[in-house]
Design a protein around this motif. Structure first.
Motif, PDB file in Angstrom:
ATOM      1  N   HIS A   1       0.861  -1.182   0.000  1.00  0.00           N
ATOM      2  CA  HIS A   1       0.000   0.000   0.000  1.00  0.00           C
ATOM      3  C   HIS A   1       0.896   1.230   0.000  1.00  0.00           C
ATOM      4  N   HIS A   2       0.287   2.402  -0.147  1.00  0.00           N
ATOM      5  CA  HIS A   2       1.051   3.641  -0.269  1.00  0.00           C
ATOM      6  C   HIS A   2       0.747   4.613   0.877  1.00  0.00           C
ATOM      7  N   GLY A   3       0.507   4.056   2.076  1.00  0.00           N
ATOM      8  CA  GLY A   3       0.263   4.903   3.237  1.00  0.00           C
ATOM      9  C   GLY A   3      -0.901   5.837   3.007  1.00  0.00           C
ATOM     10  N   ASP A   4      -0.758   7.095   3.438  1.00  0.00           N
ATOM     11  CA  ASP A   4      -1.864   8.038   3.312  1.00  0.00           C
ATOM     12  C   ASP A   4      -1.898   8.749   1.961  1.00  0.00           C
ATOM     13  N   SER A   5      -1.097   8.293   0.996  1.00  0.00           N
ATOM     14  CA  SER A   5      -1.089   8.901  -0.340  1.00  0.00           C
ATOM     15  C   SER A   5      -2.208   8.362  -1.217  1.00  0.00           C
TER      16      SER A   5
ATOM     17  N   PHE B   1      -7.555   4.574  -9.894  1.00  0.00           N
ATOM     18  CA  PHE B   1      -7.347   5.321  -8.655  1.00  0.00           C
ATOM     19  C   PHE B   1      -7.160   4.337  -7.511  1.00  0.00           C
ATOM     20  N   VAL B   2      -6.114   4.531  -6.714  1.00  0.00           N
ATOM     21  CA  VAL B   2      -5.847   3.705  -5.534  1.00  0.00           C
ATOM     22  C   VAL B   2      -5.986   4.598  -4.300  1.00  0.00           C
ATOM     23  N   PRO B   3      -7.002   4.350  -3.452  1.00  0.00           N
ATOM     24  CA  PRO B   3      -7.184   5.157  -2.241  1.00  0.00           C
ATOM     25  C   PRO B   3      -6.042   4.934  -1.237  1.00  0.00           C
ATOM     26  N   PRO B   4      -5.864   5.875  -0.304  1.00  0.00           N
ATOM     27  CA  PRO B   4      -4.848   5.702   0.734  1.00  0.00           C
ATOM     28  C   PRO B   4      -5.059   4.398   1.503  1.00  0.00           C
ATOM     29  N   TRP B   5      -3.964   3.799   1.924  1.00  0.00           N
ATOM     30  CA  TRP B   5      -3.923   2.626   2.792  1.00  0.00           C
ATOM     31  C   TRP B   5      -4.497   1.348   2.163  1.00  0.00           C
ATOM     32  N   THR B   6      -4.908   1.364   0.909  1.00  0.00           N
ATOM     33  CA  THR B   6      -5.546   0.195   0.306  1.00  0.00           C
ATOM     34  C   THR B   6      -4.508  -0.820  -0.156  1.00  0.00           C
ATOM     35  N   PRO B   7      -4.461  -2.001   0.457  1.00  0.00           N
ATOM     36  CA  PRO B   7      -3.530  -3.035  -0.009  1.00  0.00           C
ATOM     37  C   PRO B   7      -3.913  -3.492  -1.413  1.00  0.00           C
ATOM     38  N   HIS B   8      -2.908  -3.678  -2.246  1.00  0.00           N
ATOM     39  CA  HIS B   8      -3.135  -4.103  -3.619  1.00  0.00           C
ATOM     40  C   HIS B   8      -1.825  -4.659  -4.194  1.00  0.00           C
TER      41      HIS B   8
END
Length: 145
Positions: free
Chosen positions: A66-70, A103-110
């Protein structure tokens, strides 16, 4: 009111040109893909945005991450990448084509996968000047659902 003489002159700040050959691989990485940084705090002094690209080799997948809060915006340049995330405890697969956005929301594992025979290339934009990448263990997509 007169402008503050000590304030930066935002009307005349120079544009910055980052050549493809100048992209840096000195950024957060996940196995199975290579991220290259173009616009960032390090490269051009950006304060609110990070941009770069990711390359996913044929027949590979990134680690779950995930990308933290980004917030992350992705533009598919070439190839047929697959973006995998979890919903209601099940893996969901997005299959965009070149020209599409994700679009990838913050904190979303993927994770990103490339089941095709050609490299997949995407352009990334994040709401942070840093390329935040938090790698997760295998199976972590549905473990946190």
């Amino acid at each position: 009111m007169a402008p503050d003489s000590d304030a930066p002159d935002h009307w005349h700040a120079p544009l910055r040109h980052v050549r493809a050959a100048e992209l840096s691989g000195d950024t957060g990485q996940s196995s199975g893909m290579t991220r290259r940084e173009a616009v960032s705090g390090k490269s051009v002094g950006a304060e609110k945005v990070w941009m770069g690209q990711a390359h996913v080799a044929p027949g590979t997948a990134s680690a779950n991450h995930h990308h933290g809060d980004s917030e992350t915006g992705i533009y598919v340049v070439s190839g047929r990448p697959v973006f995998v995330f979890a919903r209601d405890g099940e893996e969901v697969r997005l299959t965009p084509e070149p020209g599409d956005y994700v679009f990838v929301p913050p904190w979303t594992p993927h994770r990103e996968e490339n089941p095709g025979e050609e490299e997949a290339v995407v352009v990334l934009a994040r709401s942070s000047q840093e390329a935040v990448v938090v790698n997760l263990p295998p199976g972590s997509l549905t473990d946190h659902a």
